[in-house]
Design a protein around this motif. Structure first.
Motif, mmCIF file in Angstrom:
data_model
loop_
_atom_site.group_PDB
_atom_site.id
_atom_site.type_symbol
_atom_site.label_atom_id
_atom_site.label_comp_id
_atom_site.label_asym_id
_atom_site.label_seq_id
_atom_site.Cartn_x
_atom_site.Cartn_y
_atom_site.Cartn_z
ATOM 1 N N LEU A 9 0.834 -1.204 0.000
ATOM 2 C CA LEU A 9 0.000 0.000 0.000
ATOM 3 C C LEU A 9 0.870 1.257 0.000
ATOM 4 N N MET A 10 1.915 1.266 0.802
ATOM 5 C CA MET A 10 2.791 2.446 0.837
ATOM 6 C C MET A 10 3.473 2.668 -0.515
ATOM 7 N N THR A 11 3.806 1.592 -1.209
ATOM 8 C CA THR A 11 4.396 1.733 -2.537
ATOM 9 C C THR A 11 3.404 2.384 -3.487
ATOM 10 N N ARG A 12 2.148 1.967 -3.438
ATOM 11 C CA ARG A 12 1.113 2.591 -4.270
ATOM 12 C C ARG A 12 0.967 4.065 -3.922
ATOM 13 N N ARG A 13 0.987 4.376 -2.635
ATOM 14 C CA ARG A 13 0.851 5.774 -2.212
ATOM 15 C C ARG A 13 2.032 6.609 -2.696
ATOM 16 N N ILE A 14 3.222 6.051 -2.633
ATOM 17 C CA ILE A 14 4.411 6.785 -3.078
ATOM 18 C C ILE A 14 4.365 6.989 -4.586
ATOM 19 N N GLU A 15 3.897 5.998 -5.337
ATOM 20 C CA GLU A 15 3.742 6.175 -6.788
ATOM 21 C C GLU A 15 2.828 7.362 -7.098
ATOM 22 N N ARG A 16 1.708 7.423 -6.408
ATOM 23 C CA ARG A 16 0.768 8.528 -6.636
ATOM 24 C C ARG A 16 1.377 9.851 -6.180
ATOM 25 N N ALA A 17 2.098 9.814 -5.060
ATOM 26 C CA ALA A 17 2.751 11.028 -4.566
ATOM 27 C C ALA A 17 3.771 11.550 -5.569
ATOM 28 N N MET A 18 4.489 10.642 -6.206
ATOM 29 C CA MET A 18 5.470 11.063 -7.210
ATOM 30 C C MET A 18 4.778 11.815 -8.348
ATOM 31 N N ALA A 19 3.633 11.306 -8.784
ATOM 32 C CA ALA A 19 2.893 11.971 -9.865
ATOM 33 C C ALA A 19 2.425 13.355 -9.425
ATOM 34 N N LEU A 20 1.918 13.454 -8.203
ATOM 35 C CA LEU A 20 1.455 14.753 -7.705
ATOM 36 C C LEU A 20 2.614 15.727 -7.523
ATOM 37 N N LEU A 21 3.748 15.242 -7.056
ATOM 38 C CA LEU A 21 4.911 16.117 -6.874
ATOM 39 C C LEU A 21 5.460 16.593 -8.222
ATOM 40 N N ARG A 22 5.398 15.744 -9.241
ATOM 41 C CA ARG A 22 5.857 16.158 -10.575
ATOM 42 C C ARG A 22 5.008 17.300 -11.123
ATOM 43 N N ARG A 23 3.725 17.313 -10.779
ATOM 44 C CA ARG A 23 2.861 18.412 -11.227
ATOM 45 C C ARG A 23 3.356 19.746 -10.689
ATOM 46 N N GLY A 24 3.845 19.749 -9.446
ATOM 47 C CA GLY A 24 4.438 20.943 -8.875
ATOM 48 C C GLY A 24 3.478 21.952 -8.265
ATOM 49 N N ASP A 25 2.177 21.684 -8.260
ATOM 50 C CA ASP A 25 1.232 22.670 -7.739
ATOM 51 C C ASP A 25 0.808 22.408 -6.296
ATOM 52 N N LEU A 26 1.286 21.336 -5.676
ATOM 53 C CA LEU A 26 0.959 21.012 -4.286
ATOM 54 C C LEU A 26 2.227 20.980 -3.444
ATOM 55 N N THR A 27 2.085 21.317 -2.175
ATOM 56 C CA THR A 27 3.228 21.204 -1.264
ATOM 57 C C THR A 27 3.416 19.741 -0.891
ATOM 58 N N VAL A 28 4.548 19.420 -0.315
ATOM 59 C CA VAL A 28 4.811 18.055 0.134
ATOM 60 C C VAL A 28 3.775 17.636 1.170
ATOM 61 N N THR A 29 3.413 18.523 2.069
ATOM 62 C CA THR A 29 2.415 18.205 3.092
ATOM 63 C C THR A 29 1.060 17.915 2.458
ATOM 64 N N GLU A 30 0.650 18.716 1.493
ATOM 65 C CA GLU A 30 -0.624 18.483 0.804
ATOM 66 C C GLU A 30 -0.618 17.131 0.086
ATOM 67 N N VAL A 31 0.497 16.805 -0.542
ATOM 68 C CA VAL A 31 0.620 15.516 -1.228
ATOM 69 C C VAL A 31 0.547 14.374 -0.225
ATOM 70 N N CYS A 32 1.231 14.521 0.886
ATOM 71 C CA CYS A 32 1.228 13.499 1.947
ATOM 72 C C CYS A 32 -0.193 13.129 2.334
ATOM 73 N N PHE A 33 -1.012 14.116 2.629
ATOM 74 C CA PHE A 33 -2.383 13.853 3.054
ATOM 75 C C PHE A 33 -3.282 13.423 1.892
ATOM 76 N N ALA A 34 -2.997 13.898 0.685
ATOM 77 C CA ALA A 34 -3.803 13.528 -0.483
ATOM 78 C C ALA A 34 -3.688 12.046 -0.819
ATOM 79 N N VAL A 35 -2.535 11.444 -0.531
ATOM 80 C CA VAL A 35 -2.346 10.024 -0.848
ATOM 81 C C VAL A 35 -2.716 9.108 0.313
ATOM 82 N N GLY A 36 -3.228 9.687 1.402
ATOM 83 C CA GLY A 36 -3.714 8.856 2.499
ATOM 84 C C GLY A 36 -2.770 8.672 3.658
ATOM 85 N N CYS A 37 -1.641 9.337 3.665
ATOM 86 C CA CYS A 37 -0.714 9.239 4.794
ATOM 87 C C CYS A 37 -1.155 10.233 5.871
#
Length: 126
Positions: free
Chosen positions: A41-69
């Motif tokens: 599950l964490m691997t899936r979350r990190i994959e999605r986080a990588m996609a969101l971070l590549r977009r560049g419009d969210l902070t790391v904290t926003e991405v963290c919570f968006a993927v369920g962490c």
């Protein structure tokens, strides 16, 4: 887990759905996928986080919570283990070079490595 990665992991509920105990499900899952349900599950979350971070419009904290962490520290630690760099560094490095590359291609190229296999100090993305 692949579809509902942002939801909390409930191994007992998954086990009930498969008519087995939580421990047995975890053992069978590890045999089939090579890692525990939580690690998968964490691997899936990190994959999605990588996609969101590549977009560049969210902070790391926003991405963290968006993927369920629910813990930024746990998210950052696991991200670094799988990707090889902290999420903030990944965001800074990946935003520019990945611009214009279709998401389906960048997902395959940047897929995280499971089981702590990422190099400690890999080359920067170019």
């Amino acid at each position: 887990m692949d579809r509902e990665y942002a939801q909390p992991l409930d191994v007992e509920a998954l086990a009930r759905g498969a008519h087995m105990s939580g421990g047995h499900l975890s053992r069978r899952f590890r045999l089939a996928y090579g890692e525990s349900p939580y690690s998968y599950l964490m691997t899936r979350r990190i994959e999605r986080a990588m996609a969101l971070l590549r977009r560049g419009d969210l902070t790391v904290t926003e991405v963290c919570f968006a993927v369920g962490c629910s813990s930024l520290g746990t998210f950052s630690t696991r991200f670094t283990e799988l990707v090889g760099v902290p999420p903030s560094v990944y965001r800074a490095q990946a935003a520019g070079p990945m611009a214009g590359i279709p998401p389906c291609v960048s997902k395959q190229v940047t897929r995280p490595v499971r089981n702590r296999e990422a190099p400690a100090a890999g080359p920067p993305l170019r």
